[in-house]
Design a protein around this motif. Structure first.
Motif, PDB file in Angstrom:
ATOM      1  N   MET A 167      93.571  33.939  23.077  1.00 55.86           N
ATOM      2  CA  MET A 167      93.264  35.339  23.282  1.00 55.86           C
ATOM      3  C   MET A 167      91.808  35.525  23.715  1.00 55.86           C
ATOM      4  N   ALA A 168      90.905  34.721  23.163  1.00 59.86           N
ATOM      5  CA  ALA A 168      89.501  34.845  23.546  1.00 59.86           C
ATOM      6  C   ALA A 168      89.311  34.551  25.023  1.00 59.86           C
ATOM      7  N   GLY A 169      90.065  33.605  25.569  1.00 58.33           N
ATOM      8  CA  GLY A 169      89.971  33.287  26.993  1.00 58.33           C
ATOM      9  C   GLY A 169      90.383  34.467  27.849  1.00 58.33           C
ATOM     10  N   ALA A 170      91.416  35.196  27.419  1.00 55.86           N
ATOM     11  CA  ALA A 170      91.860  36.364  28.178  1.00 55.86           C
ATOM     12  C   ALA A 170      90.790  37.449  28.172  1.00 55.86           C
ATOM     13  N   ALA A 171      90.126  37.617  27.035  1.00 56.30           N
ATOM     14  CA  ALA A 171      89.072  38.629  26.957  1.00 56.30           C
ATOM     15  C   ALA A 171      87.922  38.273  27.888  1.00 56.30           C
ATOM     16  N   ALA A 172      87.587  36.999  27.966  1.00 53.24           N
ATOM     17  CA  ALA A 172      86.488  36.574  28.838  1.00 53.24           C
ATOM     18  C   ALA A 172      86.837  36.835  30.296  1.00 53.24           C
ATOM     19  N   LYS A 173      88.094  36.655  30.671  1.00 52.88           N
ATOM     20  CA  LYS A 173      88.509  36.871  32.056  1.00 52.88           C
ATOM     21  C   LYS A 173      88.445  38.341  32.451  1.00 52.88           C
ATOM     22  N   GLU A 174      88.548  39.232  31.469  1.00 55.44           N
ATOM     23  CA  GLU A 174      88.522  40.658  31.757  1.00 55.44           C
ATOM     24  C   GLU A 174      87.103  41.171  32.011  1.00 55.44           C
ATOM     25  N   ARG A 175      86.105  40.442  31.585  1.00 55.95           N
ATOM     26  CA  ARG A 175      84.720  40.865  31.799  1.00 55.95           C
ATOM     27  C   ARG A 175      84.397  40.813  33.287  1.00 55.95           C
ATOM     28  N   ARG A 176      83.532  41.714  33.693  1.00 57.52           N
ATOM     29  CA  ARG A 176      83.132  41.732  35.096  1.00 57.52           C
ATOM     30  C   ARG A 176      82.054  40.691  35.349  1.00 57.52           C
ATOM     31  N   VAL A 177      81.937  40.307  36.582  1.00 56.62           N
ATOM     32  CA  VAL A 177      80.882  39.387  36.975  1.00 56.62           C
ATOM     33  C   VAL A 177      79.577  40.175  37.054  1.00 56.62           C
ATOM     34  N   ILE A 178      78.531  39.636  36.459  1.00 58.27           N
ATOM     35  CA  ILE A 178      77.228  40.291  36.532  1.00 58.27           C
ATOM     36  C   ILE A 178      76.297  39.451  37.396  1.00 58.27           C
ATOM     37  N   ARG A 179      75.441  40.153  38.133  1.00 57.51           N
ATOM     38  CA  ARG A 179      74.464  39.487  38.993  1.00 57.51           C
ATOM     39  C   ARG A 179      73.111  39.528  38.298  1.00 57.51           C
ATOM     40  N   VAL A 180      72.549  38.346  38.070  1.00 57.90           N
ATOM     41  CA  VAL A 180      71.282  38.221  37.353  1.00 57.90           C
ATOM     42  C   VAL A 180      70.271  37.523  38.255  1.00 57.90           C
ATOM     43  N   LEU A 181      69.067  38.068  38.307  1.00 57.84           N
ATOM     44  CA  LEU A 181      67.951  37.406  38.975  1.00 57.84           C
ATOM     45  C   LEU A 181      67.043  36.852  37.888  1.00 57.84           C
ATOM     46  N   LEU A 182      66.885  35.533  37.887  1.00 56.45           N
ATOM     47  CA  LEU A 182      66.018  34.853  36.948  1.00 56.45           C
ATOM     48  C   LEU A 182      64.728  34.490  37.673  1.00 56.45           C
ATOM     49  N   VAL A 183      63.620  35.028  37.190  1.00 54.08           N
ATOM     50  CA  VAL A 183      62.314  34.795  37.804  1.00 54.08           C
ATOM     51  C   VAL A 183      61.521  33.917  36.852  1.00 54.08           C
ATOM     52  N   GLU A 184      61.438  32.651  37.181  1.00 54.09           N
ATOM     53  CA  GLU A 184      60.856  31.665  36.259  1.00 54.09           C
ATOM     54  C   GLU A 184      60.360  30.470  37.049  1.00 54.09           C
ATOM     55  N   ASP A 185      59.134  30.041  36.781  1.00 52.21           N
ATOM     56  CA  ASP A 185      58.574  28.908  37.515  1.00 52.21           C
ATOM     57  C   ASP A 185      58.827  27.564  36.840  1.00 52.21           C
ATOM     58  N   GLU A 186      59.149  27.547  35.568  1.00 55.78           N
ATOM     59  CA  GLU A 186      59.335  26.283  34.865  1.00 55.78           C
ATOM     60  C   GLU A 186      60.809  25.895  34.799  1.00 55.78           C
ATOM     61  N   GLU A 187      61.082  24.690  35.297  1.00 58.23           N
ATOM     62  CA  GLU A 187      62.460  24.198  35.390  1.00 58.23           C
ATOM     63  C   GLU A 187      63.168  24.176  34.036  1.00 58.23           C
ATOM     64  N   ILE A 188      62.487  23.769  32.984  1.00 58.88           N
ATOM     65  CA  ILE A 188      63.129  23.689  31.675  1.00 58.88           C
ATOM     66  C   ILE A 188      63.657  25.052  31.228  1.00 58.88           C
ATOM     67  N   HIS A 189      62.915  26.106  31.510  1.00 54.57           N
ATOM     68  CA  HIS A 189      63.368  27.450  31.137  1.00 54.57           C
ATOM     69  C   HIS A 189      64.514  27.913  32.032  1.00 54.57           C
ATOM     70  N   ARG A 190      64.511  27.516  33.303  1.00 53.44           N
ATOM     71  CA  ARG A 190      65.631  27.855  34.198  1.00 53.44           C
ATOM     72  C   ARG A 190      66.908  27.152  33.751  1.00 53.44           C
ATOM     73  N   VAL A 191      66.795  25.873  33.385  1.00 53.51           N
ATOM     74  CA  VAL A 191      67.966  25.119  32.929  1.00 53.51           C
ATOM     75  C   VAL A 191      68.567  25.782  31.690  1.00 53.51           C
ATOM     76  N   ARG A 192      67.709  26.141  30.748  1.00 53.08           N
ATOM     77  CA  ARG A 192      68.189  26.781  29.507  1.00 53.08           C
ATOM     78  C   ARG A 192      68.850  28.122  29.807  1.00 53.08           C
ATOM     79  N   ALA A 193      68.205  28.932  30.632  1.00 51.57           N
ATOM     80  CA  ALA A 193      68.769  30.244  30.965  1.00 51.57           C
ATOM     81  C   ALA A 193      70.101  30.103  31.691  1.00 51.57           C
ATOM     82  N   ARG A 194      70.193  29.162  32.615  1.00 52.16           N
ATOM     83  CA  ARG A 194      71.467  28.940  33.332  1.00 52.16           C
ATOM     84  C   ARG A 194      72.592  28.657  32.338  1.00 52.16           C
ATOM     85  N   ALA A 195      72.337  27.742  31.409  1.00 58.61           N
ATOM     86  CA  ALA A 195      73.360  27.364  30.429  1.00 58.61           C
ATOM     87  C   ALA A 195      73.737  28.548  29.546  1.00 58.61           C
TER      88      ALA A 195
END
Length: 132
Positions: free
Chosen positions: A1-29
């Motif tokens: 059931m949790a998988g079905a709920a996740a599929k119902e969520r809309r796609v969101i567009r996020v702009l991540l503004v970050e110069d350090e790769e480690i913080h980008r990797v964490r935010a992506r995950a």
């Protein structure tokens, strides 16, 4: 059931503004795990973020670091707001004093979260702006 709920969520567009790769990797995950679907744009500095927005990038959320080369997050936020963009902007910084949060808010950000970004912090941000 949790998988079905996740599929119902809309796609969101996020702009991540970050110069350090480690913080980008964490935010992506975290974004991949927290939202039903994310289209992630990335900018390595504030000037690149302003350019992406100016060139028509439409985002549901902008997460921006404070200290970056070329243009910092405060100035990027001011310039994005000067373009008439009302997208929620959340400032991120390793500096977590009240003055740091105030400086982002004065620049036009909607919220501030100290780094490191965590699942709990991201969930709070997404809920606050009705993106989760």
């Amino acid at each position: 059931m949790a998988g079905a709920a996740a599929k119902e969520r809309r796609v969101i567009r996020v702009l991540l503004v970050e110069d350090e790769e480690i913080h980008r990797v964490r935010a992506r995950a975290l974004l991949r795990d927290a939202a039903g679907g994310v289209e992630l744009g990335e900018a390595g500095n504030g000037a690149e973020a302003v350019r992406r927005v100016r060139e028509g990038g439409a985002y549901d959320l902008i997460l921006t670091d404070r200290q970056m080369p070329v243009m910092d997050g405060h100035e990027a936020t001011r310039q994005i707001r000067a373009l008439g963009v009302t997208t929620p902007i959340v400032g991120l910084s390793s500096d977590s004093l009240a003055a740091d949060a105030d400086a982002f808010i004065k620049a036009g950000a909607d919220d501030f979260t100290p780094k490191p970004l965590s699942k709990e912090k991201l969930n709070r941000i997404l809920a606050k702006f009705n993106l989760a």
